[in-house]
Scaffold this active site. Structure first.
Site, PDB file in Angstrom:
ATOM      1  N   ARG A 125      31.229  17.259  36.122  1.00  0.00           N
ATOM      2  CA  ARG A 125      30.710  18.469  36.793  1.00  0.00           C
ATOM      3  C   ARG A 125      31.702  19.065  37.782  1.00  0.00           C
ATOM      4  O   ARG A 125      31.332  19.742  38.739  1.00  0.00           O
ATOM      5  CB  ARG A 125      29.385  18.198  37.518  1.00  0.00           C
ATOM      6  CG  ARG A 125      28.280  17.836  36.575  1.00  0.00           C
ATOM      7  CD  ARG A 125      26.918  18.146  37.176  1.00  0.00           C
ATOM      8  NE  ARG A 125      25.881  17.785  36.238  1.00  0.00           N
ATOM      9  CZ  ARG A 125      25.367  16.573  36.140  1.00  0.00           C
ATOM     10  NH1 ARG A 125      25.771  15.621  36.932  1.00  0.00           N
ATOM     11  NH2 ARG A 125      24.441  16.324  35.252  1.00  0.00           N
ATOM     12  N   LYS A 147      40.052  31.853  37.349  1.00  0.00           N
ATOM     13  CA  LYS A 147      39.457  32.016  36.012  1.00  0.00           C
ATOM     14  C   LYS A 147      40.081  30.973  35.099  1.00  0.00           C
ATOM     15  O   LYS A 147      41.298  30.957  34.908  1.00  0.00           O
ATOM     16  CB  LYS A 147      39.752  33.407  35.446  1.00  0.00           C
ATOM     17  CG  LYS A 147      38.810  34.481  35.941  1.00  0.00           C
ATOM     18  CD  LYS A 147      39.011  35.765  35.159  1.00  0.00           C
ATOM     19  CE  LYS A 147      38.117  36.873  35.675  1.00  0.00           C
ATOM     20  NZ  LYS A 147      38.399  38.168  35.014  1.00  0.00           N
ATOM     21  N   GLU A 189      52.758  42.619  33.792  1.00  0.00           N
ATOM     22  CA  GLU A 189      51.679  42.367  34.760  1.00  0.00           C
ATOM     23  C   GLU A 189      52.156  42.670  36.181  1.00  0.00           C
ATOM     24  O   GLU A 189      51.381  43.077  37.040  1.00  0.00           O
ATOM     25  CB  GLU A 189      51.175  40.914  34.669  1.00  0.00           C
ATOM     26  CG  GLU A 189      50.448  40.575  33.374  1.00  0.00           C
ATOM     27  CD  GLU A 189      48.960  40.989  33.352  1.00  0.00           C
ATOM     28  OE1 GLU A 189      48.462  41.596  34.313  1.00  0.00           O
ATOM     29  OE2 GLU A 189      48.300  40.691  32.330  1.00  0.00           O
ATOM     30  N   LYS A 231      46.669  40.277  44.282  1.00  0.00           N
ATOM     31  CA  LYS A 231      45.560  39.730  43.491  1.00  0.00           C
ATOM     32  C   LYS A 231      44.606  38.945  44.397  1.00  0.00           C
ATOM     33  O   LYS A 231      43.383  39.031  44.238  1.00  0.00           O
ATOM     34  CB  LYS A 231      46.073  38.852  42.340  1.00  0.00           C
ATOM     35  CG  LYS A 231      44.906  38.303  41.525  1.00  0.00           C
ATOM     36  CD  LYS A 231      45.230  37.863  40.139  1.00  0.00           C
ATOM     37  CE  LYS A 231      43.952  37.369  39.444  1.00  0.00           C
ATOM     38  NZ  LYS A 231      44.185  36.843  38.113  1.00  0.00           N
ATOM     39  N   GLU A 241      33.774  38.565  39.911  1.00  0.00           N
ATOM     40  CA  GLU A 241      33.774  39.828  39.169  1.00  0.00           C
ATOM     41  C   GLU A 241      32.367  40.397  39.021  1.00  0.00           C
ATOM     42  O   GLU A 241      31.918  40.712  37.916  1.00  0.00           O
ATOM     43  CB  GLU A 241      34.435  39.618  37.786  1.00  0.00           C
ATOM     44  CG  GLU A 241      34.986  40.910  37.221  1.00  0.00           C
ATOM     45  CD  GLU A 241      35.934  40.691  36.033  1.00  0.00           C
ATOM     46  OE1 GLU A 241      36.704  39.730  36.033  1.00  0.00           O
ATOM     47  OE2 GLU A 241      35.882  41.523  35.124  1.00  0.00           O
ATOM     48  N   ARG A 246      37.057  43.319  41.131  1.00  0.00           N
ATOM     49  CA  ARG A 246      38.011  42.480  40.394  1.00  0.00           C
ATOM     50  C   ARG A 246      38.374  43.103  39.053  1.00  0.00           C
ATOM     51  O   ARG A 246      39.450  42.842  38.503  1.00  0.00           O
ATOM     52  CB  ARG A 246      37.436  41.063  40.208  1.00  0.00           C
ATOM     53  CG  ARG A 246      38.453  40.108  39.603  1.00  0.00           C
ATOM     54  CD  ARG A 246      38.088  38.645  39.738  1.00  0.00           C
ATOM     55  NE  ARG A 246      39.103  37.833  39.094  1.00  0.00           N
ATOM     56  CZ  ARG A 246      39.300  36.546  39.303  1.00  0.00           C
ATOM     57  NH1 ARG A 246      38.547  35.890  40.155  1.00  0.00           N
ATOM     58  NH2 ARG A 246      40.265  35.888  38.670  1.00  0.00           N
ATOM     59  N   ASN A 250      42.010  44.540  35.319  1.00  0.00           N
ATOM     60  CA  ASN A 250      42.023  44.704  33.860  1.00  0.00           C
ATOM     61  C   ASN A 250      42.588  46.054  33.439  1.00  0.00           C
ATOM     62  O   ASN A 250      42.352  46.509  32.313  1.00  0.00           O
ATOM     63  CB  ASN A 250      40.610  44.524  33.300  1.00  0.00           C
ATOM     64  CG  ASN A 250      40.131  43.108  33.513  1.00  0.00           C
ATOM     65  OD1 ASN A 250      40.905  42.165  33.381  1.00  0.00           O
ATOM     66  ND2 ASN A 250      38.880  42.961  33.895  1.00  0.00           N
ATOM     67  N   HIS A 253      43.836  46.623  29.946  1.00  0.00           N
ATOM     68  CA  HIS A 253      43.437  45.463  29.149  1.00  0.00           C
ATOM     69  C   HIS A 253      42.424  45.768  28.048  1.00  0.00           C
ATOM     70  O   HIS A 253      42.311  45.001  27.097  1.00  0.00           O
ATOM     71  CB  HIS A 253      42.928  44.343  30.057  1.00  0.00           C
ATOM     72  CG  HIS A 253      44.050  43.593  30.735  1.00  0.00           C
ATOM     73  ND1 HIS A 253      44.936  44.210  31.597  1.00  0.00           N
ATOM     74  CD2 HIS A 253      44.444  42.303  30.658  1.00  0.00           C
ATOM     75  CE1 HIS A 253      45.814  43.316  32.026  1.00  0.00           C
ATOM     76  NE2 HIS A 253      45.536  42.149  31.471  1.00  0.00           N
ATOM     77  N   HIS A 257      43.457  44.202  24.665  1.00  0.00           N
ATOM     78  CA  HIS A 257      42.680  43.213  23.901  1.00  0.00           C
ATOM     79  C   HIS A 257      42.443  43.697  22.469  1.00  0.00           C
ATOM     80  O   HIS A 257      42.476  42.901  21.523  1.00  0.00           O
ATOM     81  CB  HIS A 257      41.348  42.914  24.598  1.00  0.00           C
ATOM     82  CG  HIS A 257      41.529  42.166  25.882  1.00  0.00           C
ATOM     83  ND1 HIS A 257      40.605  42.178  26.901  1.00  0.00           N
ATOM     84  CD2 HIS A 257      42.547  41.384  26.320  1.00  0.00           C
ATOM     85  CE1 HIS A 257      41.050  41.442  27.909  1.00  0.00           C
ATOM     86  NE2 HIS A 257      42.231  40.949  27.580  1.00  0.00           N
ATOM     87  N   HIS A 270      51.041  38.653  25.294  1.00  0.00           N
ATOM     88  CA  HIS A 270      50.006  39.323  26.078  1.00  0.00           C
ATOM     89  C   HIS A 270      50.600  40.453  26.947  1.00  0.00           C
ATOM     90  O   HIS A 270      50.098  41.578  26.959  1.00  0.00           O
ATOM     91  CB  HIS A 270      49.254  38.309  26.943  1.00  0.00           C
ATOM     92  CG  HIS A 270      48.211  38.920  27.817  1.00  0.00           C
ATOM     93  ND1 HIS A 270      47.087  39.527  27.310  1.00  0.00           N
ATOM     94  CD2 HIS A 270      48.136  39.055  29.175  1.00  0.00           C
ATOM     95  CE1 HIS A 270      46.347  39.994  28.308  1.00  0.00           C
ATOM     96  NE2 HIS A 270      46.966  39.726  29.450  1.00  0.00           N
TER      97      HIS A 270
HETATM   98  N1  GLY Z   1      43.302  38.433  34.900  1.00  0.00           N
HETATM   99  C1  GLY Z   1      42.242  39.136  35.504  1.00  0.00           C
HETATM  100  C2  GLY Z   1      41.498  38.337  36.524  1.00  0.00           C
HETATM  101  O1  GLY Z   1      41.916  37.262  36.904  1.00  0.00           O
HETATM  102  O2  GLY Z   1      40.465  38.785  36.958  1.00  0.00           O
END
Ligand code: GLY
Length: 363
Positions: A125, A147, A189, A231, A241, A246, A250, A253, A257, A270
């Site tokens: 957990r 993330k 990026e 960031k 998000e 947040r 993107n 993106h 994608h 990417h």
């Molecule tokens: N790569 C986008 C984020 O971390 O929200």
């Protein structure tokens, strides 16, 4: 060349942590692990390429502190971000008798960071983890903000969690070993942060483009620190998000994608797909009269200077690309949502755009 180190603080209450950026500092990771206190075991998760390059240095520094050391090596490449590989790692952790005092040390690029981070988030957990990103892309993006996750067949990053690391250590000299194409892809990026949040930073990238291409360690330390800081500000405001803040990360993106999925994830790195996607988004903003053409032009020039692709390949079916966008996991009820520039350094979220305009922006 040795550069003085700098630290970016990610402010998330009890989940706060530091990103320490320096050079030749991989050997500091032993002391960092020790300072976390009460670590019974460190499980280094890495890939076959990175293990060869940096495994020895990291294992050596860990051997100087009081921790049991184990290492799990996965095959390099996106295919490792899968349920079978996660299953294998979790079972290896079990047979290595990992417990709540075990620490995962993710040593590698975005694939390793996401996979090892998700293993740490789910084993028992949730156990602690530290990150050493080894690609520019992972350093400025995926290792910041917690993330973590894996892909489902046909759905990138569909299974995951928000799980913040205890810290991130960046060695700018590691950038020297990156293949040229990967380094340049990471720069896409970097450019993104200028467009979405910081016009001055964008100007700095334009002014120092040649030096950036030489991977100058002092300049790259400062650039990486600025990206991480930008960031971190966003993640502090909207860690999970939920507010839309947040989502600005993107930028480009949605197009990116779709490009990745319609080319089977094999044609573009990417960052390369991000480069094309940012220009599509910028053209879309132009067609909505949100910006003048010079904002797109400045991005085009910088991306071109960095040798990044700028065009959607002519052989890709435009209708299929738009359909792929409608199936993106960030799309809500099939409504197309984009992050679009309103000025250099500022973006906003725009919902429900006519798909004809989206299709036109691909050209
Ligand atoms: N790569 C986008 C984020 O971390 O929200």
């Amino acid at each position: 060349m040795s550069v003085e180190s700098t630290t970016v603080f990610v402010d998330l209450a009890e989940r706060s942590y530091e990103i320490r950026i320096g050079s030749d500092n991989l050997a500091d990771i032993g002391r960092w692990v020790e300072s976390l206190g009460d670590i019974s075991q460190t499980i280094v998760i890495t890939d076959s390429n990175v293990r060869q390059l940096y495994g020895e240095t990291v294992l050596r520094t860990l051997s100087t502190i009081d921790t049991r050391i184990d290492i799990i090596t996965v095959p390099a490449g996106e295919a490792s971000k899968s349920i079978p590989m996660l299953d294998e790692i979790l079972n290896q952790m079990l047979s290595l008798q990992a417990d709540r005092k075990s620490l995962v040390l993710a040593l590698g690029g975005g694939v390793v960071g996401d996979l090892a981070g998700f293993a740490a988030a789910t084993y028992g957990r949730g156990i602690r983890f530290l990150q050493i990103p080894t690609t520019l892309l992972a350093t400025v993006d995926s290792s910041v903000g917690g993330k973590v996750g894996i892909n489902l067949p046909g759905a990138k990053n569909m299974v995951g969690a928000f799980w913040q690391p205890q810290g991130v250590l960046v060695d700018v000299n590691v950038l020297q070993s990156l293949p040229e194409r990967d380094y340049r892809a990471g720069l896409a990026e970097v450019i993104k942060y200028g467009v979405i949040q910081d016009v001055e930073f964008f100007g700095k990238l334009e002014a120092h483009a040649d030096l950036i291409l030489t991977r100058d360690p002092v300049l790259m330390r400062d650039i990486i620190a600025r990206c991480c800081q930008l960031k971190a500000e966003v993640v502090t405001e909207d860690e999970r998000e939920t507010t839309g803040r947040r989502a600005i990360l993107n930028y480009g993106h949605t197009f990116c994608h779709a490009l990745e999925s319609c080319t089977g994830y094999g044609q573009f790195l990417h960052g390369e797909a991000v480069a094309i996607g940012m220009l599509c988004a910028s053209r879309l903003a132009e067609s909505l009269e949100m910006i003048d053409a010079d904002i797109t032009q400045r991005q085009f020039q910088l991306l071109t200077k960095f040798g990044l692709p700028t065009d959607v390949p002519a052989d890709l079916n435009r209708q299929e690309l738009v359909e792929a966008m409608q199936h993106d996991k960030k799309t809500e009820h099939g409504k197309l949502r984009f992050i679009l520039p309103v000025a250099m350094g500022h973006v906003k979220i725009v919902d429900d755009i006519d798909s004809k305009l989206v299709q036109a922006a691909l050209n």
